[in-house]
Write a protein that holds these residues in place. Sequence first.
Motif, mmCIF file in Angstrom:
data_model
loop_
_atom_site.group_PDB
_atom_site.id
_atom_site.type_symbol
_atom_site.label_atom_id
_atom_site.label_comp_id
_atom_site.label_asym_id
_atom_site.label_seq_id
_atom_site.Cartn_x
_atom_site.Cartn_y
_atom_site.Cartn_z
ATOM 1 N N GLN A 26 66.593 17.954 43.745
ATOM 2 C CA GLN A 26 65.298 18.208 44.379
ATOM 3 C C GLN A 26 65.140 17.309 45.605
ATOM 4 O OE1 GLN A 26 61.818 18.846 41.823
ATOM 5 N NE2 GLN A 26 63.149 18.456 40.067
ATOM 6 N N TYR A 27 64.621 17.905 46.667
ATOM 7 C CA TYR A 27 64.368 17.171 47.906
ATOM 8 C C TYR A 27 62.865 16.922 48.043
ATOM 9 C CZ TYR A 27 69.138 17.894 49.523
ATOM 10 O OH TYR A 27 70.502 17.853 49.650
ATOM 11 N N PHE A 28 62.513 15.702 48.393
ATOM 12 C CA PHE A 28 61.112 15.332 48.555
ATOM 13 C C PHE A 28 60.920 14.719 49.934
ATOM 14 C CE2 PHE A 28 61.854 15.112 43.999
ATOM 15 C CZ PHE A 28 60.712 15.713 43.466
ATOM 16 N N SER A 29 59.661 14.718 50.381
ATOM 17 C CA SER A 29 59.359 13.849 51.519
ATOM 18 C C SER A 29 58.553 12.681 50.985
ATOM 19 C CB SER A 29 58.637 14.597 52.640
ATOM 20 O OG SER A 29 57.486 15.176 52.124
ATOM 21 N N GLU A 30 58.494 11.625 51.780
ATOM 22 C CA GLU A 30 57.862 10.387 51.335
ATOM 23 C C GLU A 30 56.435 10.628 50.850
ATOM 24 O OE1 GLU A 30 57.952 7.429 54.394
ATOM 25 O OE2 GLU A 30 57.102 5.885 53.102
ATOM 26 N N SER A 33 54.045 13.445 45.930
ATOM 27 C CA SER A 33 53.581 12.581 44.845
ATOM 28 C C SER A 33 54.697 11.648 44.354
ATOM 29 C CB SER A 33 53.087 13.473 43.698
ATOM 30 O OG SER A 33 53.431 12.943 42.456
ATOM 31 N N ALA A 34 54.379 10.354 44.327
ATOM 32 C CA ALA A 34 55.371 9.363 43.880
ATOM 33 C C ALA A 34 55.750 9.622 42.429
ATOM 34 C CB ALA A 34 54.796 7.962 44.043
ATOM 35 N N GLN A 35 54.759 10.066 41.670
ATOM 36 C CA GLN A 35 55.021 10.339 40.256
ATOM 37 C C GLN A 35 56.004 11.501 40.114
ATOM 38 O OE1 GLN A 35 51.429 11.106 38.103
ATOM 39 N NE2 GLN A 35 52.510 11.117 36.140
ATOM 40 N N ALA A 36 55.838 12.523 40.957
ATOM 41 C CA ALA A 36 56.746 13.678 40.894
ATOM 42 C C ALA A 36 58.169 13.252 41.264
ATOM 43 C CB ALA A 36 56.258 14.772 41.834
ATOM 44 N N GLN A 37 58.289 12.361 42.238
ATOM 45 C CA GLN A 37 59.617 11.905 42.654
ATOM 46 C C GLN A 37 60.285 11.107 41.525
ATOM 47 O OE1 GLN A 37 59.711 10.240 46.741
ATOM 48 N NE2 GLN A 37 57.667 11.108 46.968
ATOM 49 N N ALA A 38 59.508 10.201 40.934
ATOM 50 C CA ALA A 38 60.077 9.386 39.855
ATOM 51 C C ALA A 38 60.441 10.265 38.650
ATOM 52 C CB ALA A 38 59.089 8.297 39.449
#
Length: 286
Positions: A26-30, A33-38
């Motif tokens: 999965q690719y995220f941008s900064e 949601s930090a929770q979604a990234q973690a």
Amino acid sequence: MISPVARGNRNRPLGLEHQSTIMSIQYFSESDSAQAQASALREDGAIVVTDLASAQLVTEVADELQPHFDTIGQQFEDDFNGHATHRLASTLAFSMRAADLIAKPHVLSLLDAILLPHCTNYRIGSSTGIEILPGENAQVLHQDDVIYPMRIDGVEWQVSVMWALTDFTAENGATHVVPGSHRKDYTKGGDGATVQAAMQKGSALFYLGSTWHGGGANHSAQPRVGIVTTYALGWLRQEVNHYLTVPRKRAEQFPRTVQNLMGYRGHGPYLGRFAEDPDGFWRDKH
Ligand SMILES: O=C(O)CCC(=O)C(=O)O
């Protein structure tokens, strides 16, 4: 990781026999949601965060590292690290600006989510500059955390962050990752299906210490350059000794956050004690 220590399957070359992707990263941008990234990092074992550093910062780091790649980059050549790959064992010894990547607040917030449930602070295990030259073969798939002799279910010993200092493409050797390979029920080891973490310069690939991965083959005409930093639970021995690899005078020039990451602090009241702590930072300020 640079040290030529025993790793699962390290003598088995990664060939084209690897399956096509069964999962993706999965690719995220900064700003996502930090929770979604973690959660995605915990669930899939790897994520990419795009455009995390400015082109200027990345160029400055690359410019600081390049003369050292050119002069001493060959020193770690071997069957594991590659014979057409230049490496630098501790990026902070060669690039002051690398500290801005290594201690980027967004990076630290993701590391906090994965590592802090199991320690009071974490520190750099290794921070390696990697320049994969044209013609290099794919690296054998491996797990970085095999430097530690055991695992505990549900506890990650370390997280790795690979910064792209050039664009990473399938052609030039973007890191291969086996999504889901950190899970307890994963049994394929180095035979897992890989996806390549293609990303633009300034983006970062995060992967867990137990996730199978390896550098890609460089079929392009240009080097693929990155910095991979591992961050390990603060009660573990650091992979690379930063007190020795980064000269003391240089270490003193980094901000306190970076010195802490290099290991210049204790872990809780007992580990790494330094009774003469002059300013209370060693023990109390995390
Ligand atoms: O260069 C890469 O993409 C990965 C390198 C790596 O995993 C290692 O050397 O341990």
